[in-house]
Design a protein around this motif. Structure first.
Motif, PDB file in Angstrom:
ATOM      1  N   GLU A   1       0.800  -1.222   0.000  1.00 41.27           N
ATOM      2  CA  GLU A   1       0.000   0.000   0.000  1.00 41.27           C
ATOM      3  C   GLU A   1       0.831   1.269   0.000  1.00 41.27           C
ATOM      4  N   GLN A   2       2.071   1.164   0.415  1.00 46.26           N
ATOM      5  CA  GLN A   2       2.883   2.376   0.554  1.00 46.26           C
ATOM      6  C   GLN A   2       4.353   2.022   0.428  1.00 46.26           C
ATOM      7  N   ARG A   3       5.118   2.941  -0.098  1.00 42.99           N
ATOM      8  CA  ARG A   3       6.576   2.834  -0.076  1.00 42.99           C
ATOM      9  C   ARG A   3       7.094   4.071   0.648  1.00 42.99           C
ATOM     10  N   PHE A   4       7.757   3.866   1.769  1.00 46.04           N
ATOM     11  CA  PHE A   4       8.208   5.004   2.557  1.00 46.04           C
ATOM     12  C   PHE A   4       9.265   5.786   1.797  1.00 46.04           C
ATOM     13  N   PRO A   5       9.136   7.109   1.723  1.00 48.42           N
ATOM     14  CA  PRO A   5      10.091   7.911   0.959  1.00 48.42           C
ATOM     15  C   PRO A   5      11.459   7.946   1.623  1.00 48.42           C
ATOM     16  N   GLY A   6      12.460   8.275   0.849  1.00 47.00           N
ATOM     17  CA  GLY A   6      13.818   8.389   1.363  1.00 47.00           C
ATOM     18  C   GLY A   6      14.794   7.588   0.533  1.00 47.00           C
ATOM     19  N   ARG A   7      16.031   7.997   0.575  1.00 51.04           N
ATOM     20  CA  ARG A   7      17.103   7.346  -0.183  1.00 51.04           C
ATOM     21  C   ARG A   7      17.235   5.878   0.208  1.00 51.04           C
ATOM     22  N   ALA A   8      17.294   4.991  -0.772  1.00 51.02           N
ATOM     23  CA  ALA A   8      17.454   3.557  -0.520  1.00 51.02           C
ATOM     24  C   ALA A   8      18.485   2.998  -1.500  1.00 51.02           C
ATOM     25  N   TRP A   9      19.169   1.945  -1.109  1.00 52.43           N
ATOM     26  CA  TRP A   9      20.135   1.314  -2.016  1.00 52.43           C
ATOM     27  C   TRP A   9      19.426   0.700  -3.209  1.00 52.43           C
ATOM     28  N   PHE A  10      18.343   0.001  -2.931  1.00 50.72           N
ATOM     29  CA  PHE A  10      17.534  -0.639  -3.979  1.00 50.72           C
ATOM     30  C   PHE A  10      16.221  -1.044  -3.330  1.00 50.72           C
ATOM     31  N   GLU A  11      15.247  -1.349  -4.145  1.00 49.50           N
ATOM     32  CA  GLU A  11      13.945  -1.760  -3.626  1.00 49.50           C
ATOM     33  C   GLU A  11      13.907  -3.277  -3.459  1.00 49.50           C
ATOM     34  N   ALA A  12      13.439  -3.711  -2.295  1.00 52.39           N
ATOM     35  CA  ALA A  12      13.371  -5.141  -1.987  1.00 52.39           C
ATOM     36  C   ALA A  12      11.960  -5.700  -2.129  1.00 52.39           C
ATOM     37  N   ASP A  13      11.029  -4.867  -2.566  1.00 49.08           N
ATOM     38  CA  ASP A  13       9.659  -5.345  -2.743  1.00 49.08           C
ATOM     39  C   ASP A  13       9.004  -4.554  -3.864  1.00 49.08           C
ATOM     40  N   VAL A  14       7.777  -4.911  -4.175  1.00 52.39           N
ATOM     41  CA  VAL A  14       7.051  -4.362  -5.318  1.00 52.39           C
ATOM     42  C   VAL A  14       6.581  -2.937  -5.032  1.00 52.39           C
ATOM     43  N   PRO A  15       6.230  -2.171  -6.072  1.00 53.89           N
ATOM     44  CA  PRO A  15       5.666  -0.836  -5.877  1.00 53.89           C
ATOM     45  C   PRO A  15       4.268  -0.916  -5.285  1.00 53.89           C
ATOM     46  N   PRO A  16       3.774   0.193  -4.749  1.00 55.65           N
ATOM     47  CA  PRO A  16       2.406   0.224  -4.230  1.00 55.65           C
ATOM     48  C   PRO A  16       1.389  -0.172  -5.288  1.00 55.65           C
ATOM     49  N   GLY A  17       0.369  -0.900  -4.829  1.00 53.98           N
ATOM     50  CA  GLY A  17      -0.692  -1.341  -5.716  1.00 53.98           C
ATOM     51  C   GLY A  17      -0.522  -2.745  -6.240  1.00 53.98           C
ATOM     52  N   GLN A  18       0.648  -3.365  -6.004  1.00 52.32           N
ATOM     53  CA  GLN A  18       0.902  -4.712  -6.502  1.00 52.32           C
ATOM     54  C   GLN A  18       0.918  -5.727  -5.351  1.00 52.32           C
ATOM     55  N   PRO A  19       0.603  -6.976  -5.647  1.00 48.53           N
ATOM     56  CA  PRO A  19       0.705  -8.014  -4.614  1.00 48.53           C
ATOM     57  C   PRO A  19       2.143  -8.161  -4.134  1.00 48.53           C
ATOM     58  N   SER A  20       2.331  -8.117  -2.837  1.00 44.17           N
ATOM     59  CA  SER A  20       3.672  -8.149  -2.249  1.00 44.17           C
ATOM     60  C   SER A  20       4.011  -9.547  -1.738  1.00 44.17           C
ATOM     61  N   PRO A  21       5.080 -10.149  -2.249  1.00 47.70           N
ATOM     62  CA  PRO A  21       5.498 -11.443  -1.689  1.00 47.70           C
ATOM     63  C   PRO A  21       5.858 -11.352  -0.205  1.00 47.70           C
ATOM     64  N   TRP A  22       6.523 -10.278   0.199  1.00 48.68           N
ATOM     65  CA  TRP A  22       6.915 -10.141   1.600  1.00 48.68           C
ATOM     66  C   TRP A  22       5.701 -10.018   2.508  1.00 48.68           C
ATOM     67  N   LEU A  23       4.779  -9.122   2.170  1.00 46.76           N
ATOM     68  CA  LEU A  23       3.589  -8.956   2.998  1.00 46.76           C
ATOM     69  C   LEU A  23       2.728 -10.212   3.003  1.00 46.76           C
ATOM     70  N   THR A  24       2.686 -10.901   1.865  1.00 46.35           N
ATOM     71  CA  THR A  24       1.932 -12.154   1.799  1.00 46.35           C
ATOM     72  C   THR A  24       2.555 -13.211   2.704  1.00 46.35           C
ATOM     73  N   PHE A  25       3.860 -13.259   2.739  1.00 46.50           N
ATOM     74  CA  PHE A  25       4.537 -14.178   3.652  1.00 46.50           C
ATOM     75  C   PHE A  25       4.192 -13.855   5.101  1.00 46.50           C
ATOM     76  N   TYR A  26       4.373 -12.588   5.498  1.00 47.14           N
ATOM     77  CA  TYR A  26       4.119 -12.215   6.890  1.00 47.14           C
ATOM     78  C   TYR A  26       2.653 -12.404   7.259  1.00 47.14           C
ATOM     79  N   GLY A  27       1.751 -12.003   6.365  1.00 44.97           N
ATOM     80  CA  GLY A  27       0.326 -12.147   6.649  1.00 44.97           C
ATOM     81  C   GLY A  27      -0.091 -13.593   6.766  1.00 44.97           C
ATOM     82  N   THR A  28       0.368 -14.428   5.840  1.00 41.41           N
ATOM     83  CA  THR A  28       0.022 -15.851   5.868  1.00 41.41           C
ATOM     84  C   THR A  28       0.562 -16.528   7.115  1.00 41.41           C
ATOM     85  N   ARG A  29       1.797 -16.207   7.464  1.00 40.67           N
ATOM     86  CA  ARG A  29       2.409 -16.814   8.645  1.00 40.67           C
ATOM     87  C   ARG A  29       1.678 -16.391   9.915  1.00 40.67           C
TER      88      ARG A  29
END
Length: 324
Positions: free
Chosen positions: A287-315
């Motif tokens: 739902e959101q990507r927190f602003p600020g300088r990052a080395w690289f993105e480790a998850d999908v942009p807002p609006g897309q199904p997130s593997p990380w959030l799906t993992f945490y939610g399912t678990r």
């Protein structure tokens, strides 16, 4: 096995930093399988990329909590710009949470002792500073890397507020705990306890901090019964320092497993809030990507199904449903 079919395949088709956790916690794979995947974190994908960005002096981006070139009076420090996520503390947090074996950072603890100083007070890195969240991160990272952070453990115990939680603004006179600060501190204390053990006093401090959130059912103001803020249900990965219902439920899952206790019923409303965000296909949306300088993105942009959030939610739901 908690997930199967196309959802399992989708979650397995991810970076080793996530895949090994899916194998262990959602698929029930034998230890030899998920441990082999976990070892790949040091040589492939996100973990390897972040390791390669480490400075020769052991830091990342030349600073302890902020990059060495950060202008505290410039555009990057303006309201709404978002803090940078590239300095040492944030990089260590990510590598630890991704499951990197500490041996891949051999010598880092010693180099940081020599080279890294906090921007706030120029104090030694492993001594921490005055921010509860920062000190909790440093406690967990120090225990992971083998640094002596017993002083930080005592500091967090000493700086617990009368209502049971913590607030990073204590230094400015705050006497009420913060959802953000309390959860970050609890996560740090639990990680430290799992790695280094804990005194009776430190364990009591963790229990009191948990009670602060449980009294509020992880969601609500104690005084009015209203949801504490719009950020509580927001789904975003990486979690950074932000409080969310999902992150809080994930913590209470870990604490329950560590302590060998059943889920506290007061976690239930937060669990149902997490459940309500699950999509028909079993995924959760970024739902959101927190602003600020990052080395690289480790998850999908807002609006897309997130593997990380799906993992945490399912678990989280599997833990709750399996025990209730």
């Amino acid at each position: 096995m908690i997930v199967a079919g196309s959802l399992a395949e989708w979650l397995l088709d991810t970076d080793p930093a996530l895949r090994w956790q899916v194998e262990r916690d959602l698929l029930g794979a034998p230890p030899a399988v998920w441990q082999a995947t976990r070892r790949r974190v040091a040589t492939e994908g996100f973990g390897a990329r972040l390791l390669a960005l480490q400075d020769p002096d052991g830091q990342w981006d030349g600073g302890a909590y902020f990059p060495g070139d950060f202008d505290f009076h410039g555009p990057e420090a303006a309201e709404g710009a978002g803090q940078p996520w590239t300095a040492t503390t944030w990089s260590l947090n990510a590598l630890r949470e991704w499951g990197l074996d500490a041996s891949a950072l051999a010598g880092t603890a010693e180099r940081l002792s020599t080279s890294s100083r906090w921007e706030y007070n120029q104090g030694p890195y492993w001594d921490g500073e005055v921010d509860c969240c920062i000190n909790a991160y440093t406690l967990a990272n120090g225990a992971w890397l083998g640094a002596d952070v017993t002083g930080l453990a005592a500091w967090l115990e000493e700086h617990q507020l009368d209502d049971g939680g913590w607030n990073c603004e204590w230094v400015d006179g705050s006497v009420r705990s913060s959802f953000h600060s309390t959860l970050n501190t609890l996560i740090g204390l639990l990680d430290y306890e799992r790695t280094a053990g804990a005194s009776e006093g430190l364990r009591a401090a963790r229990t009191a901090g948990e009670e602060y959130l449980l009294e509020r059912r992880l969601l609500y103001r104690k005084t009015t019964g209203e949801i504490v803020a719009p950020w509580v249900p927001t789904l975003a990965y990486p979690f950074r320092w932000r409080y969310s219902a999902l992150r809080a439920v994930d913590y209470f899952r870990a604490a329950s497993l560590q302590d060998g206790t059943p889920p506290d019923p007061r976690v239930g409303e937060a669990v149902e809030l997490v459940r309500s965000a699950r999509q028909d296909g079993g995924t959760w949306i970024q739902e959101q990507r927190f602003p600020g300088r990052a080395w690289f993105e480790a998850d999908v942009p807002p609006g897309q199904p997130s593997p990380w959030l799906t993992f945490y939610g399912t678990r989280a739901l599997a833990w709750w449903d399996g025990a209730c």
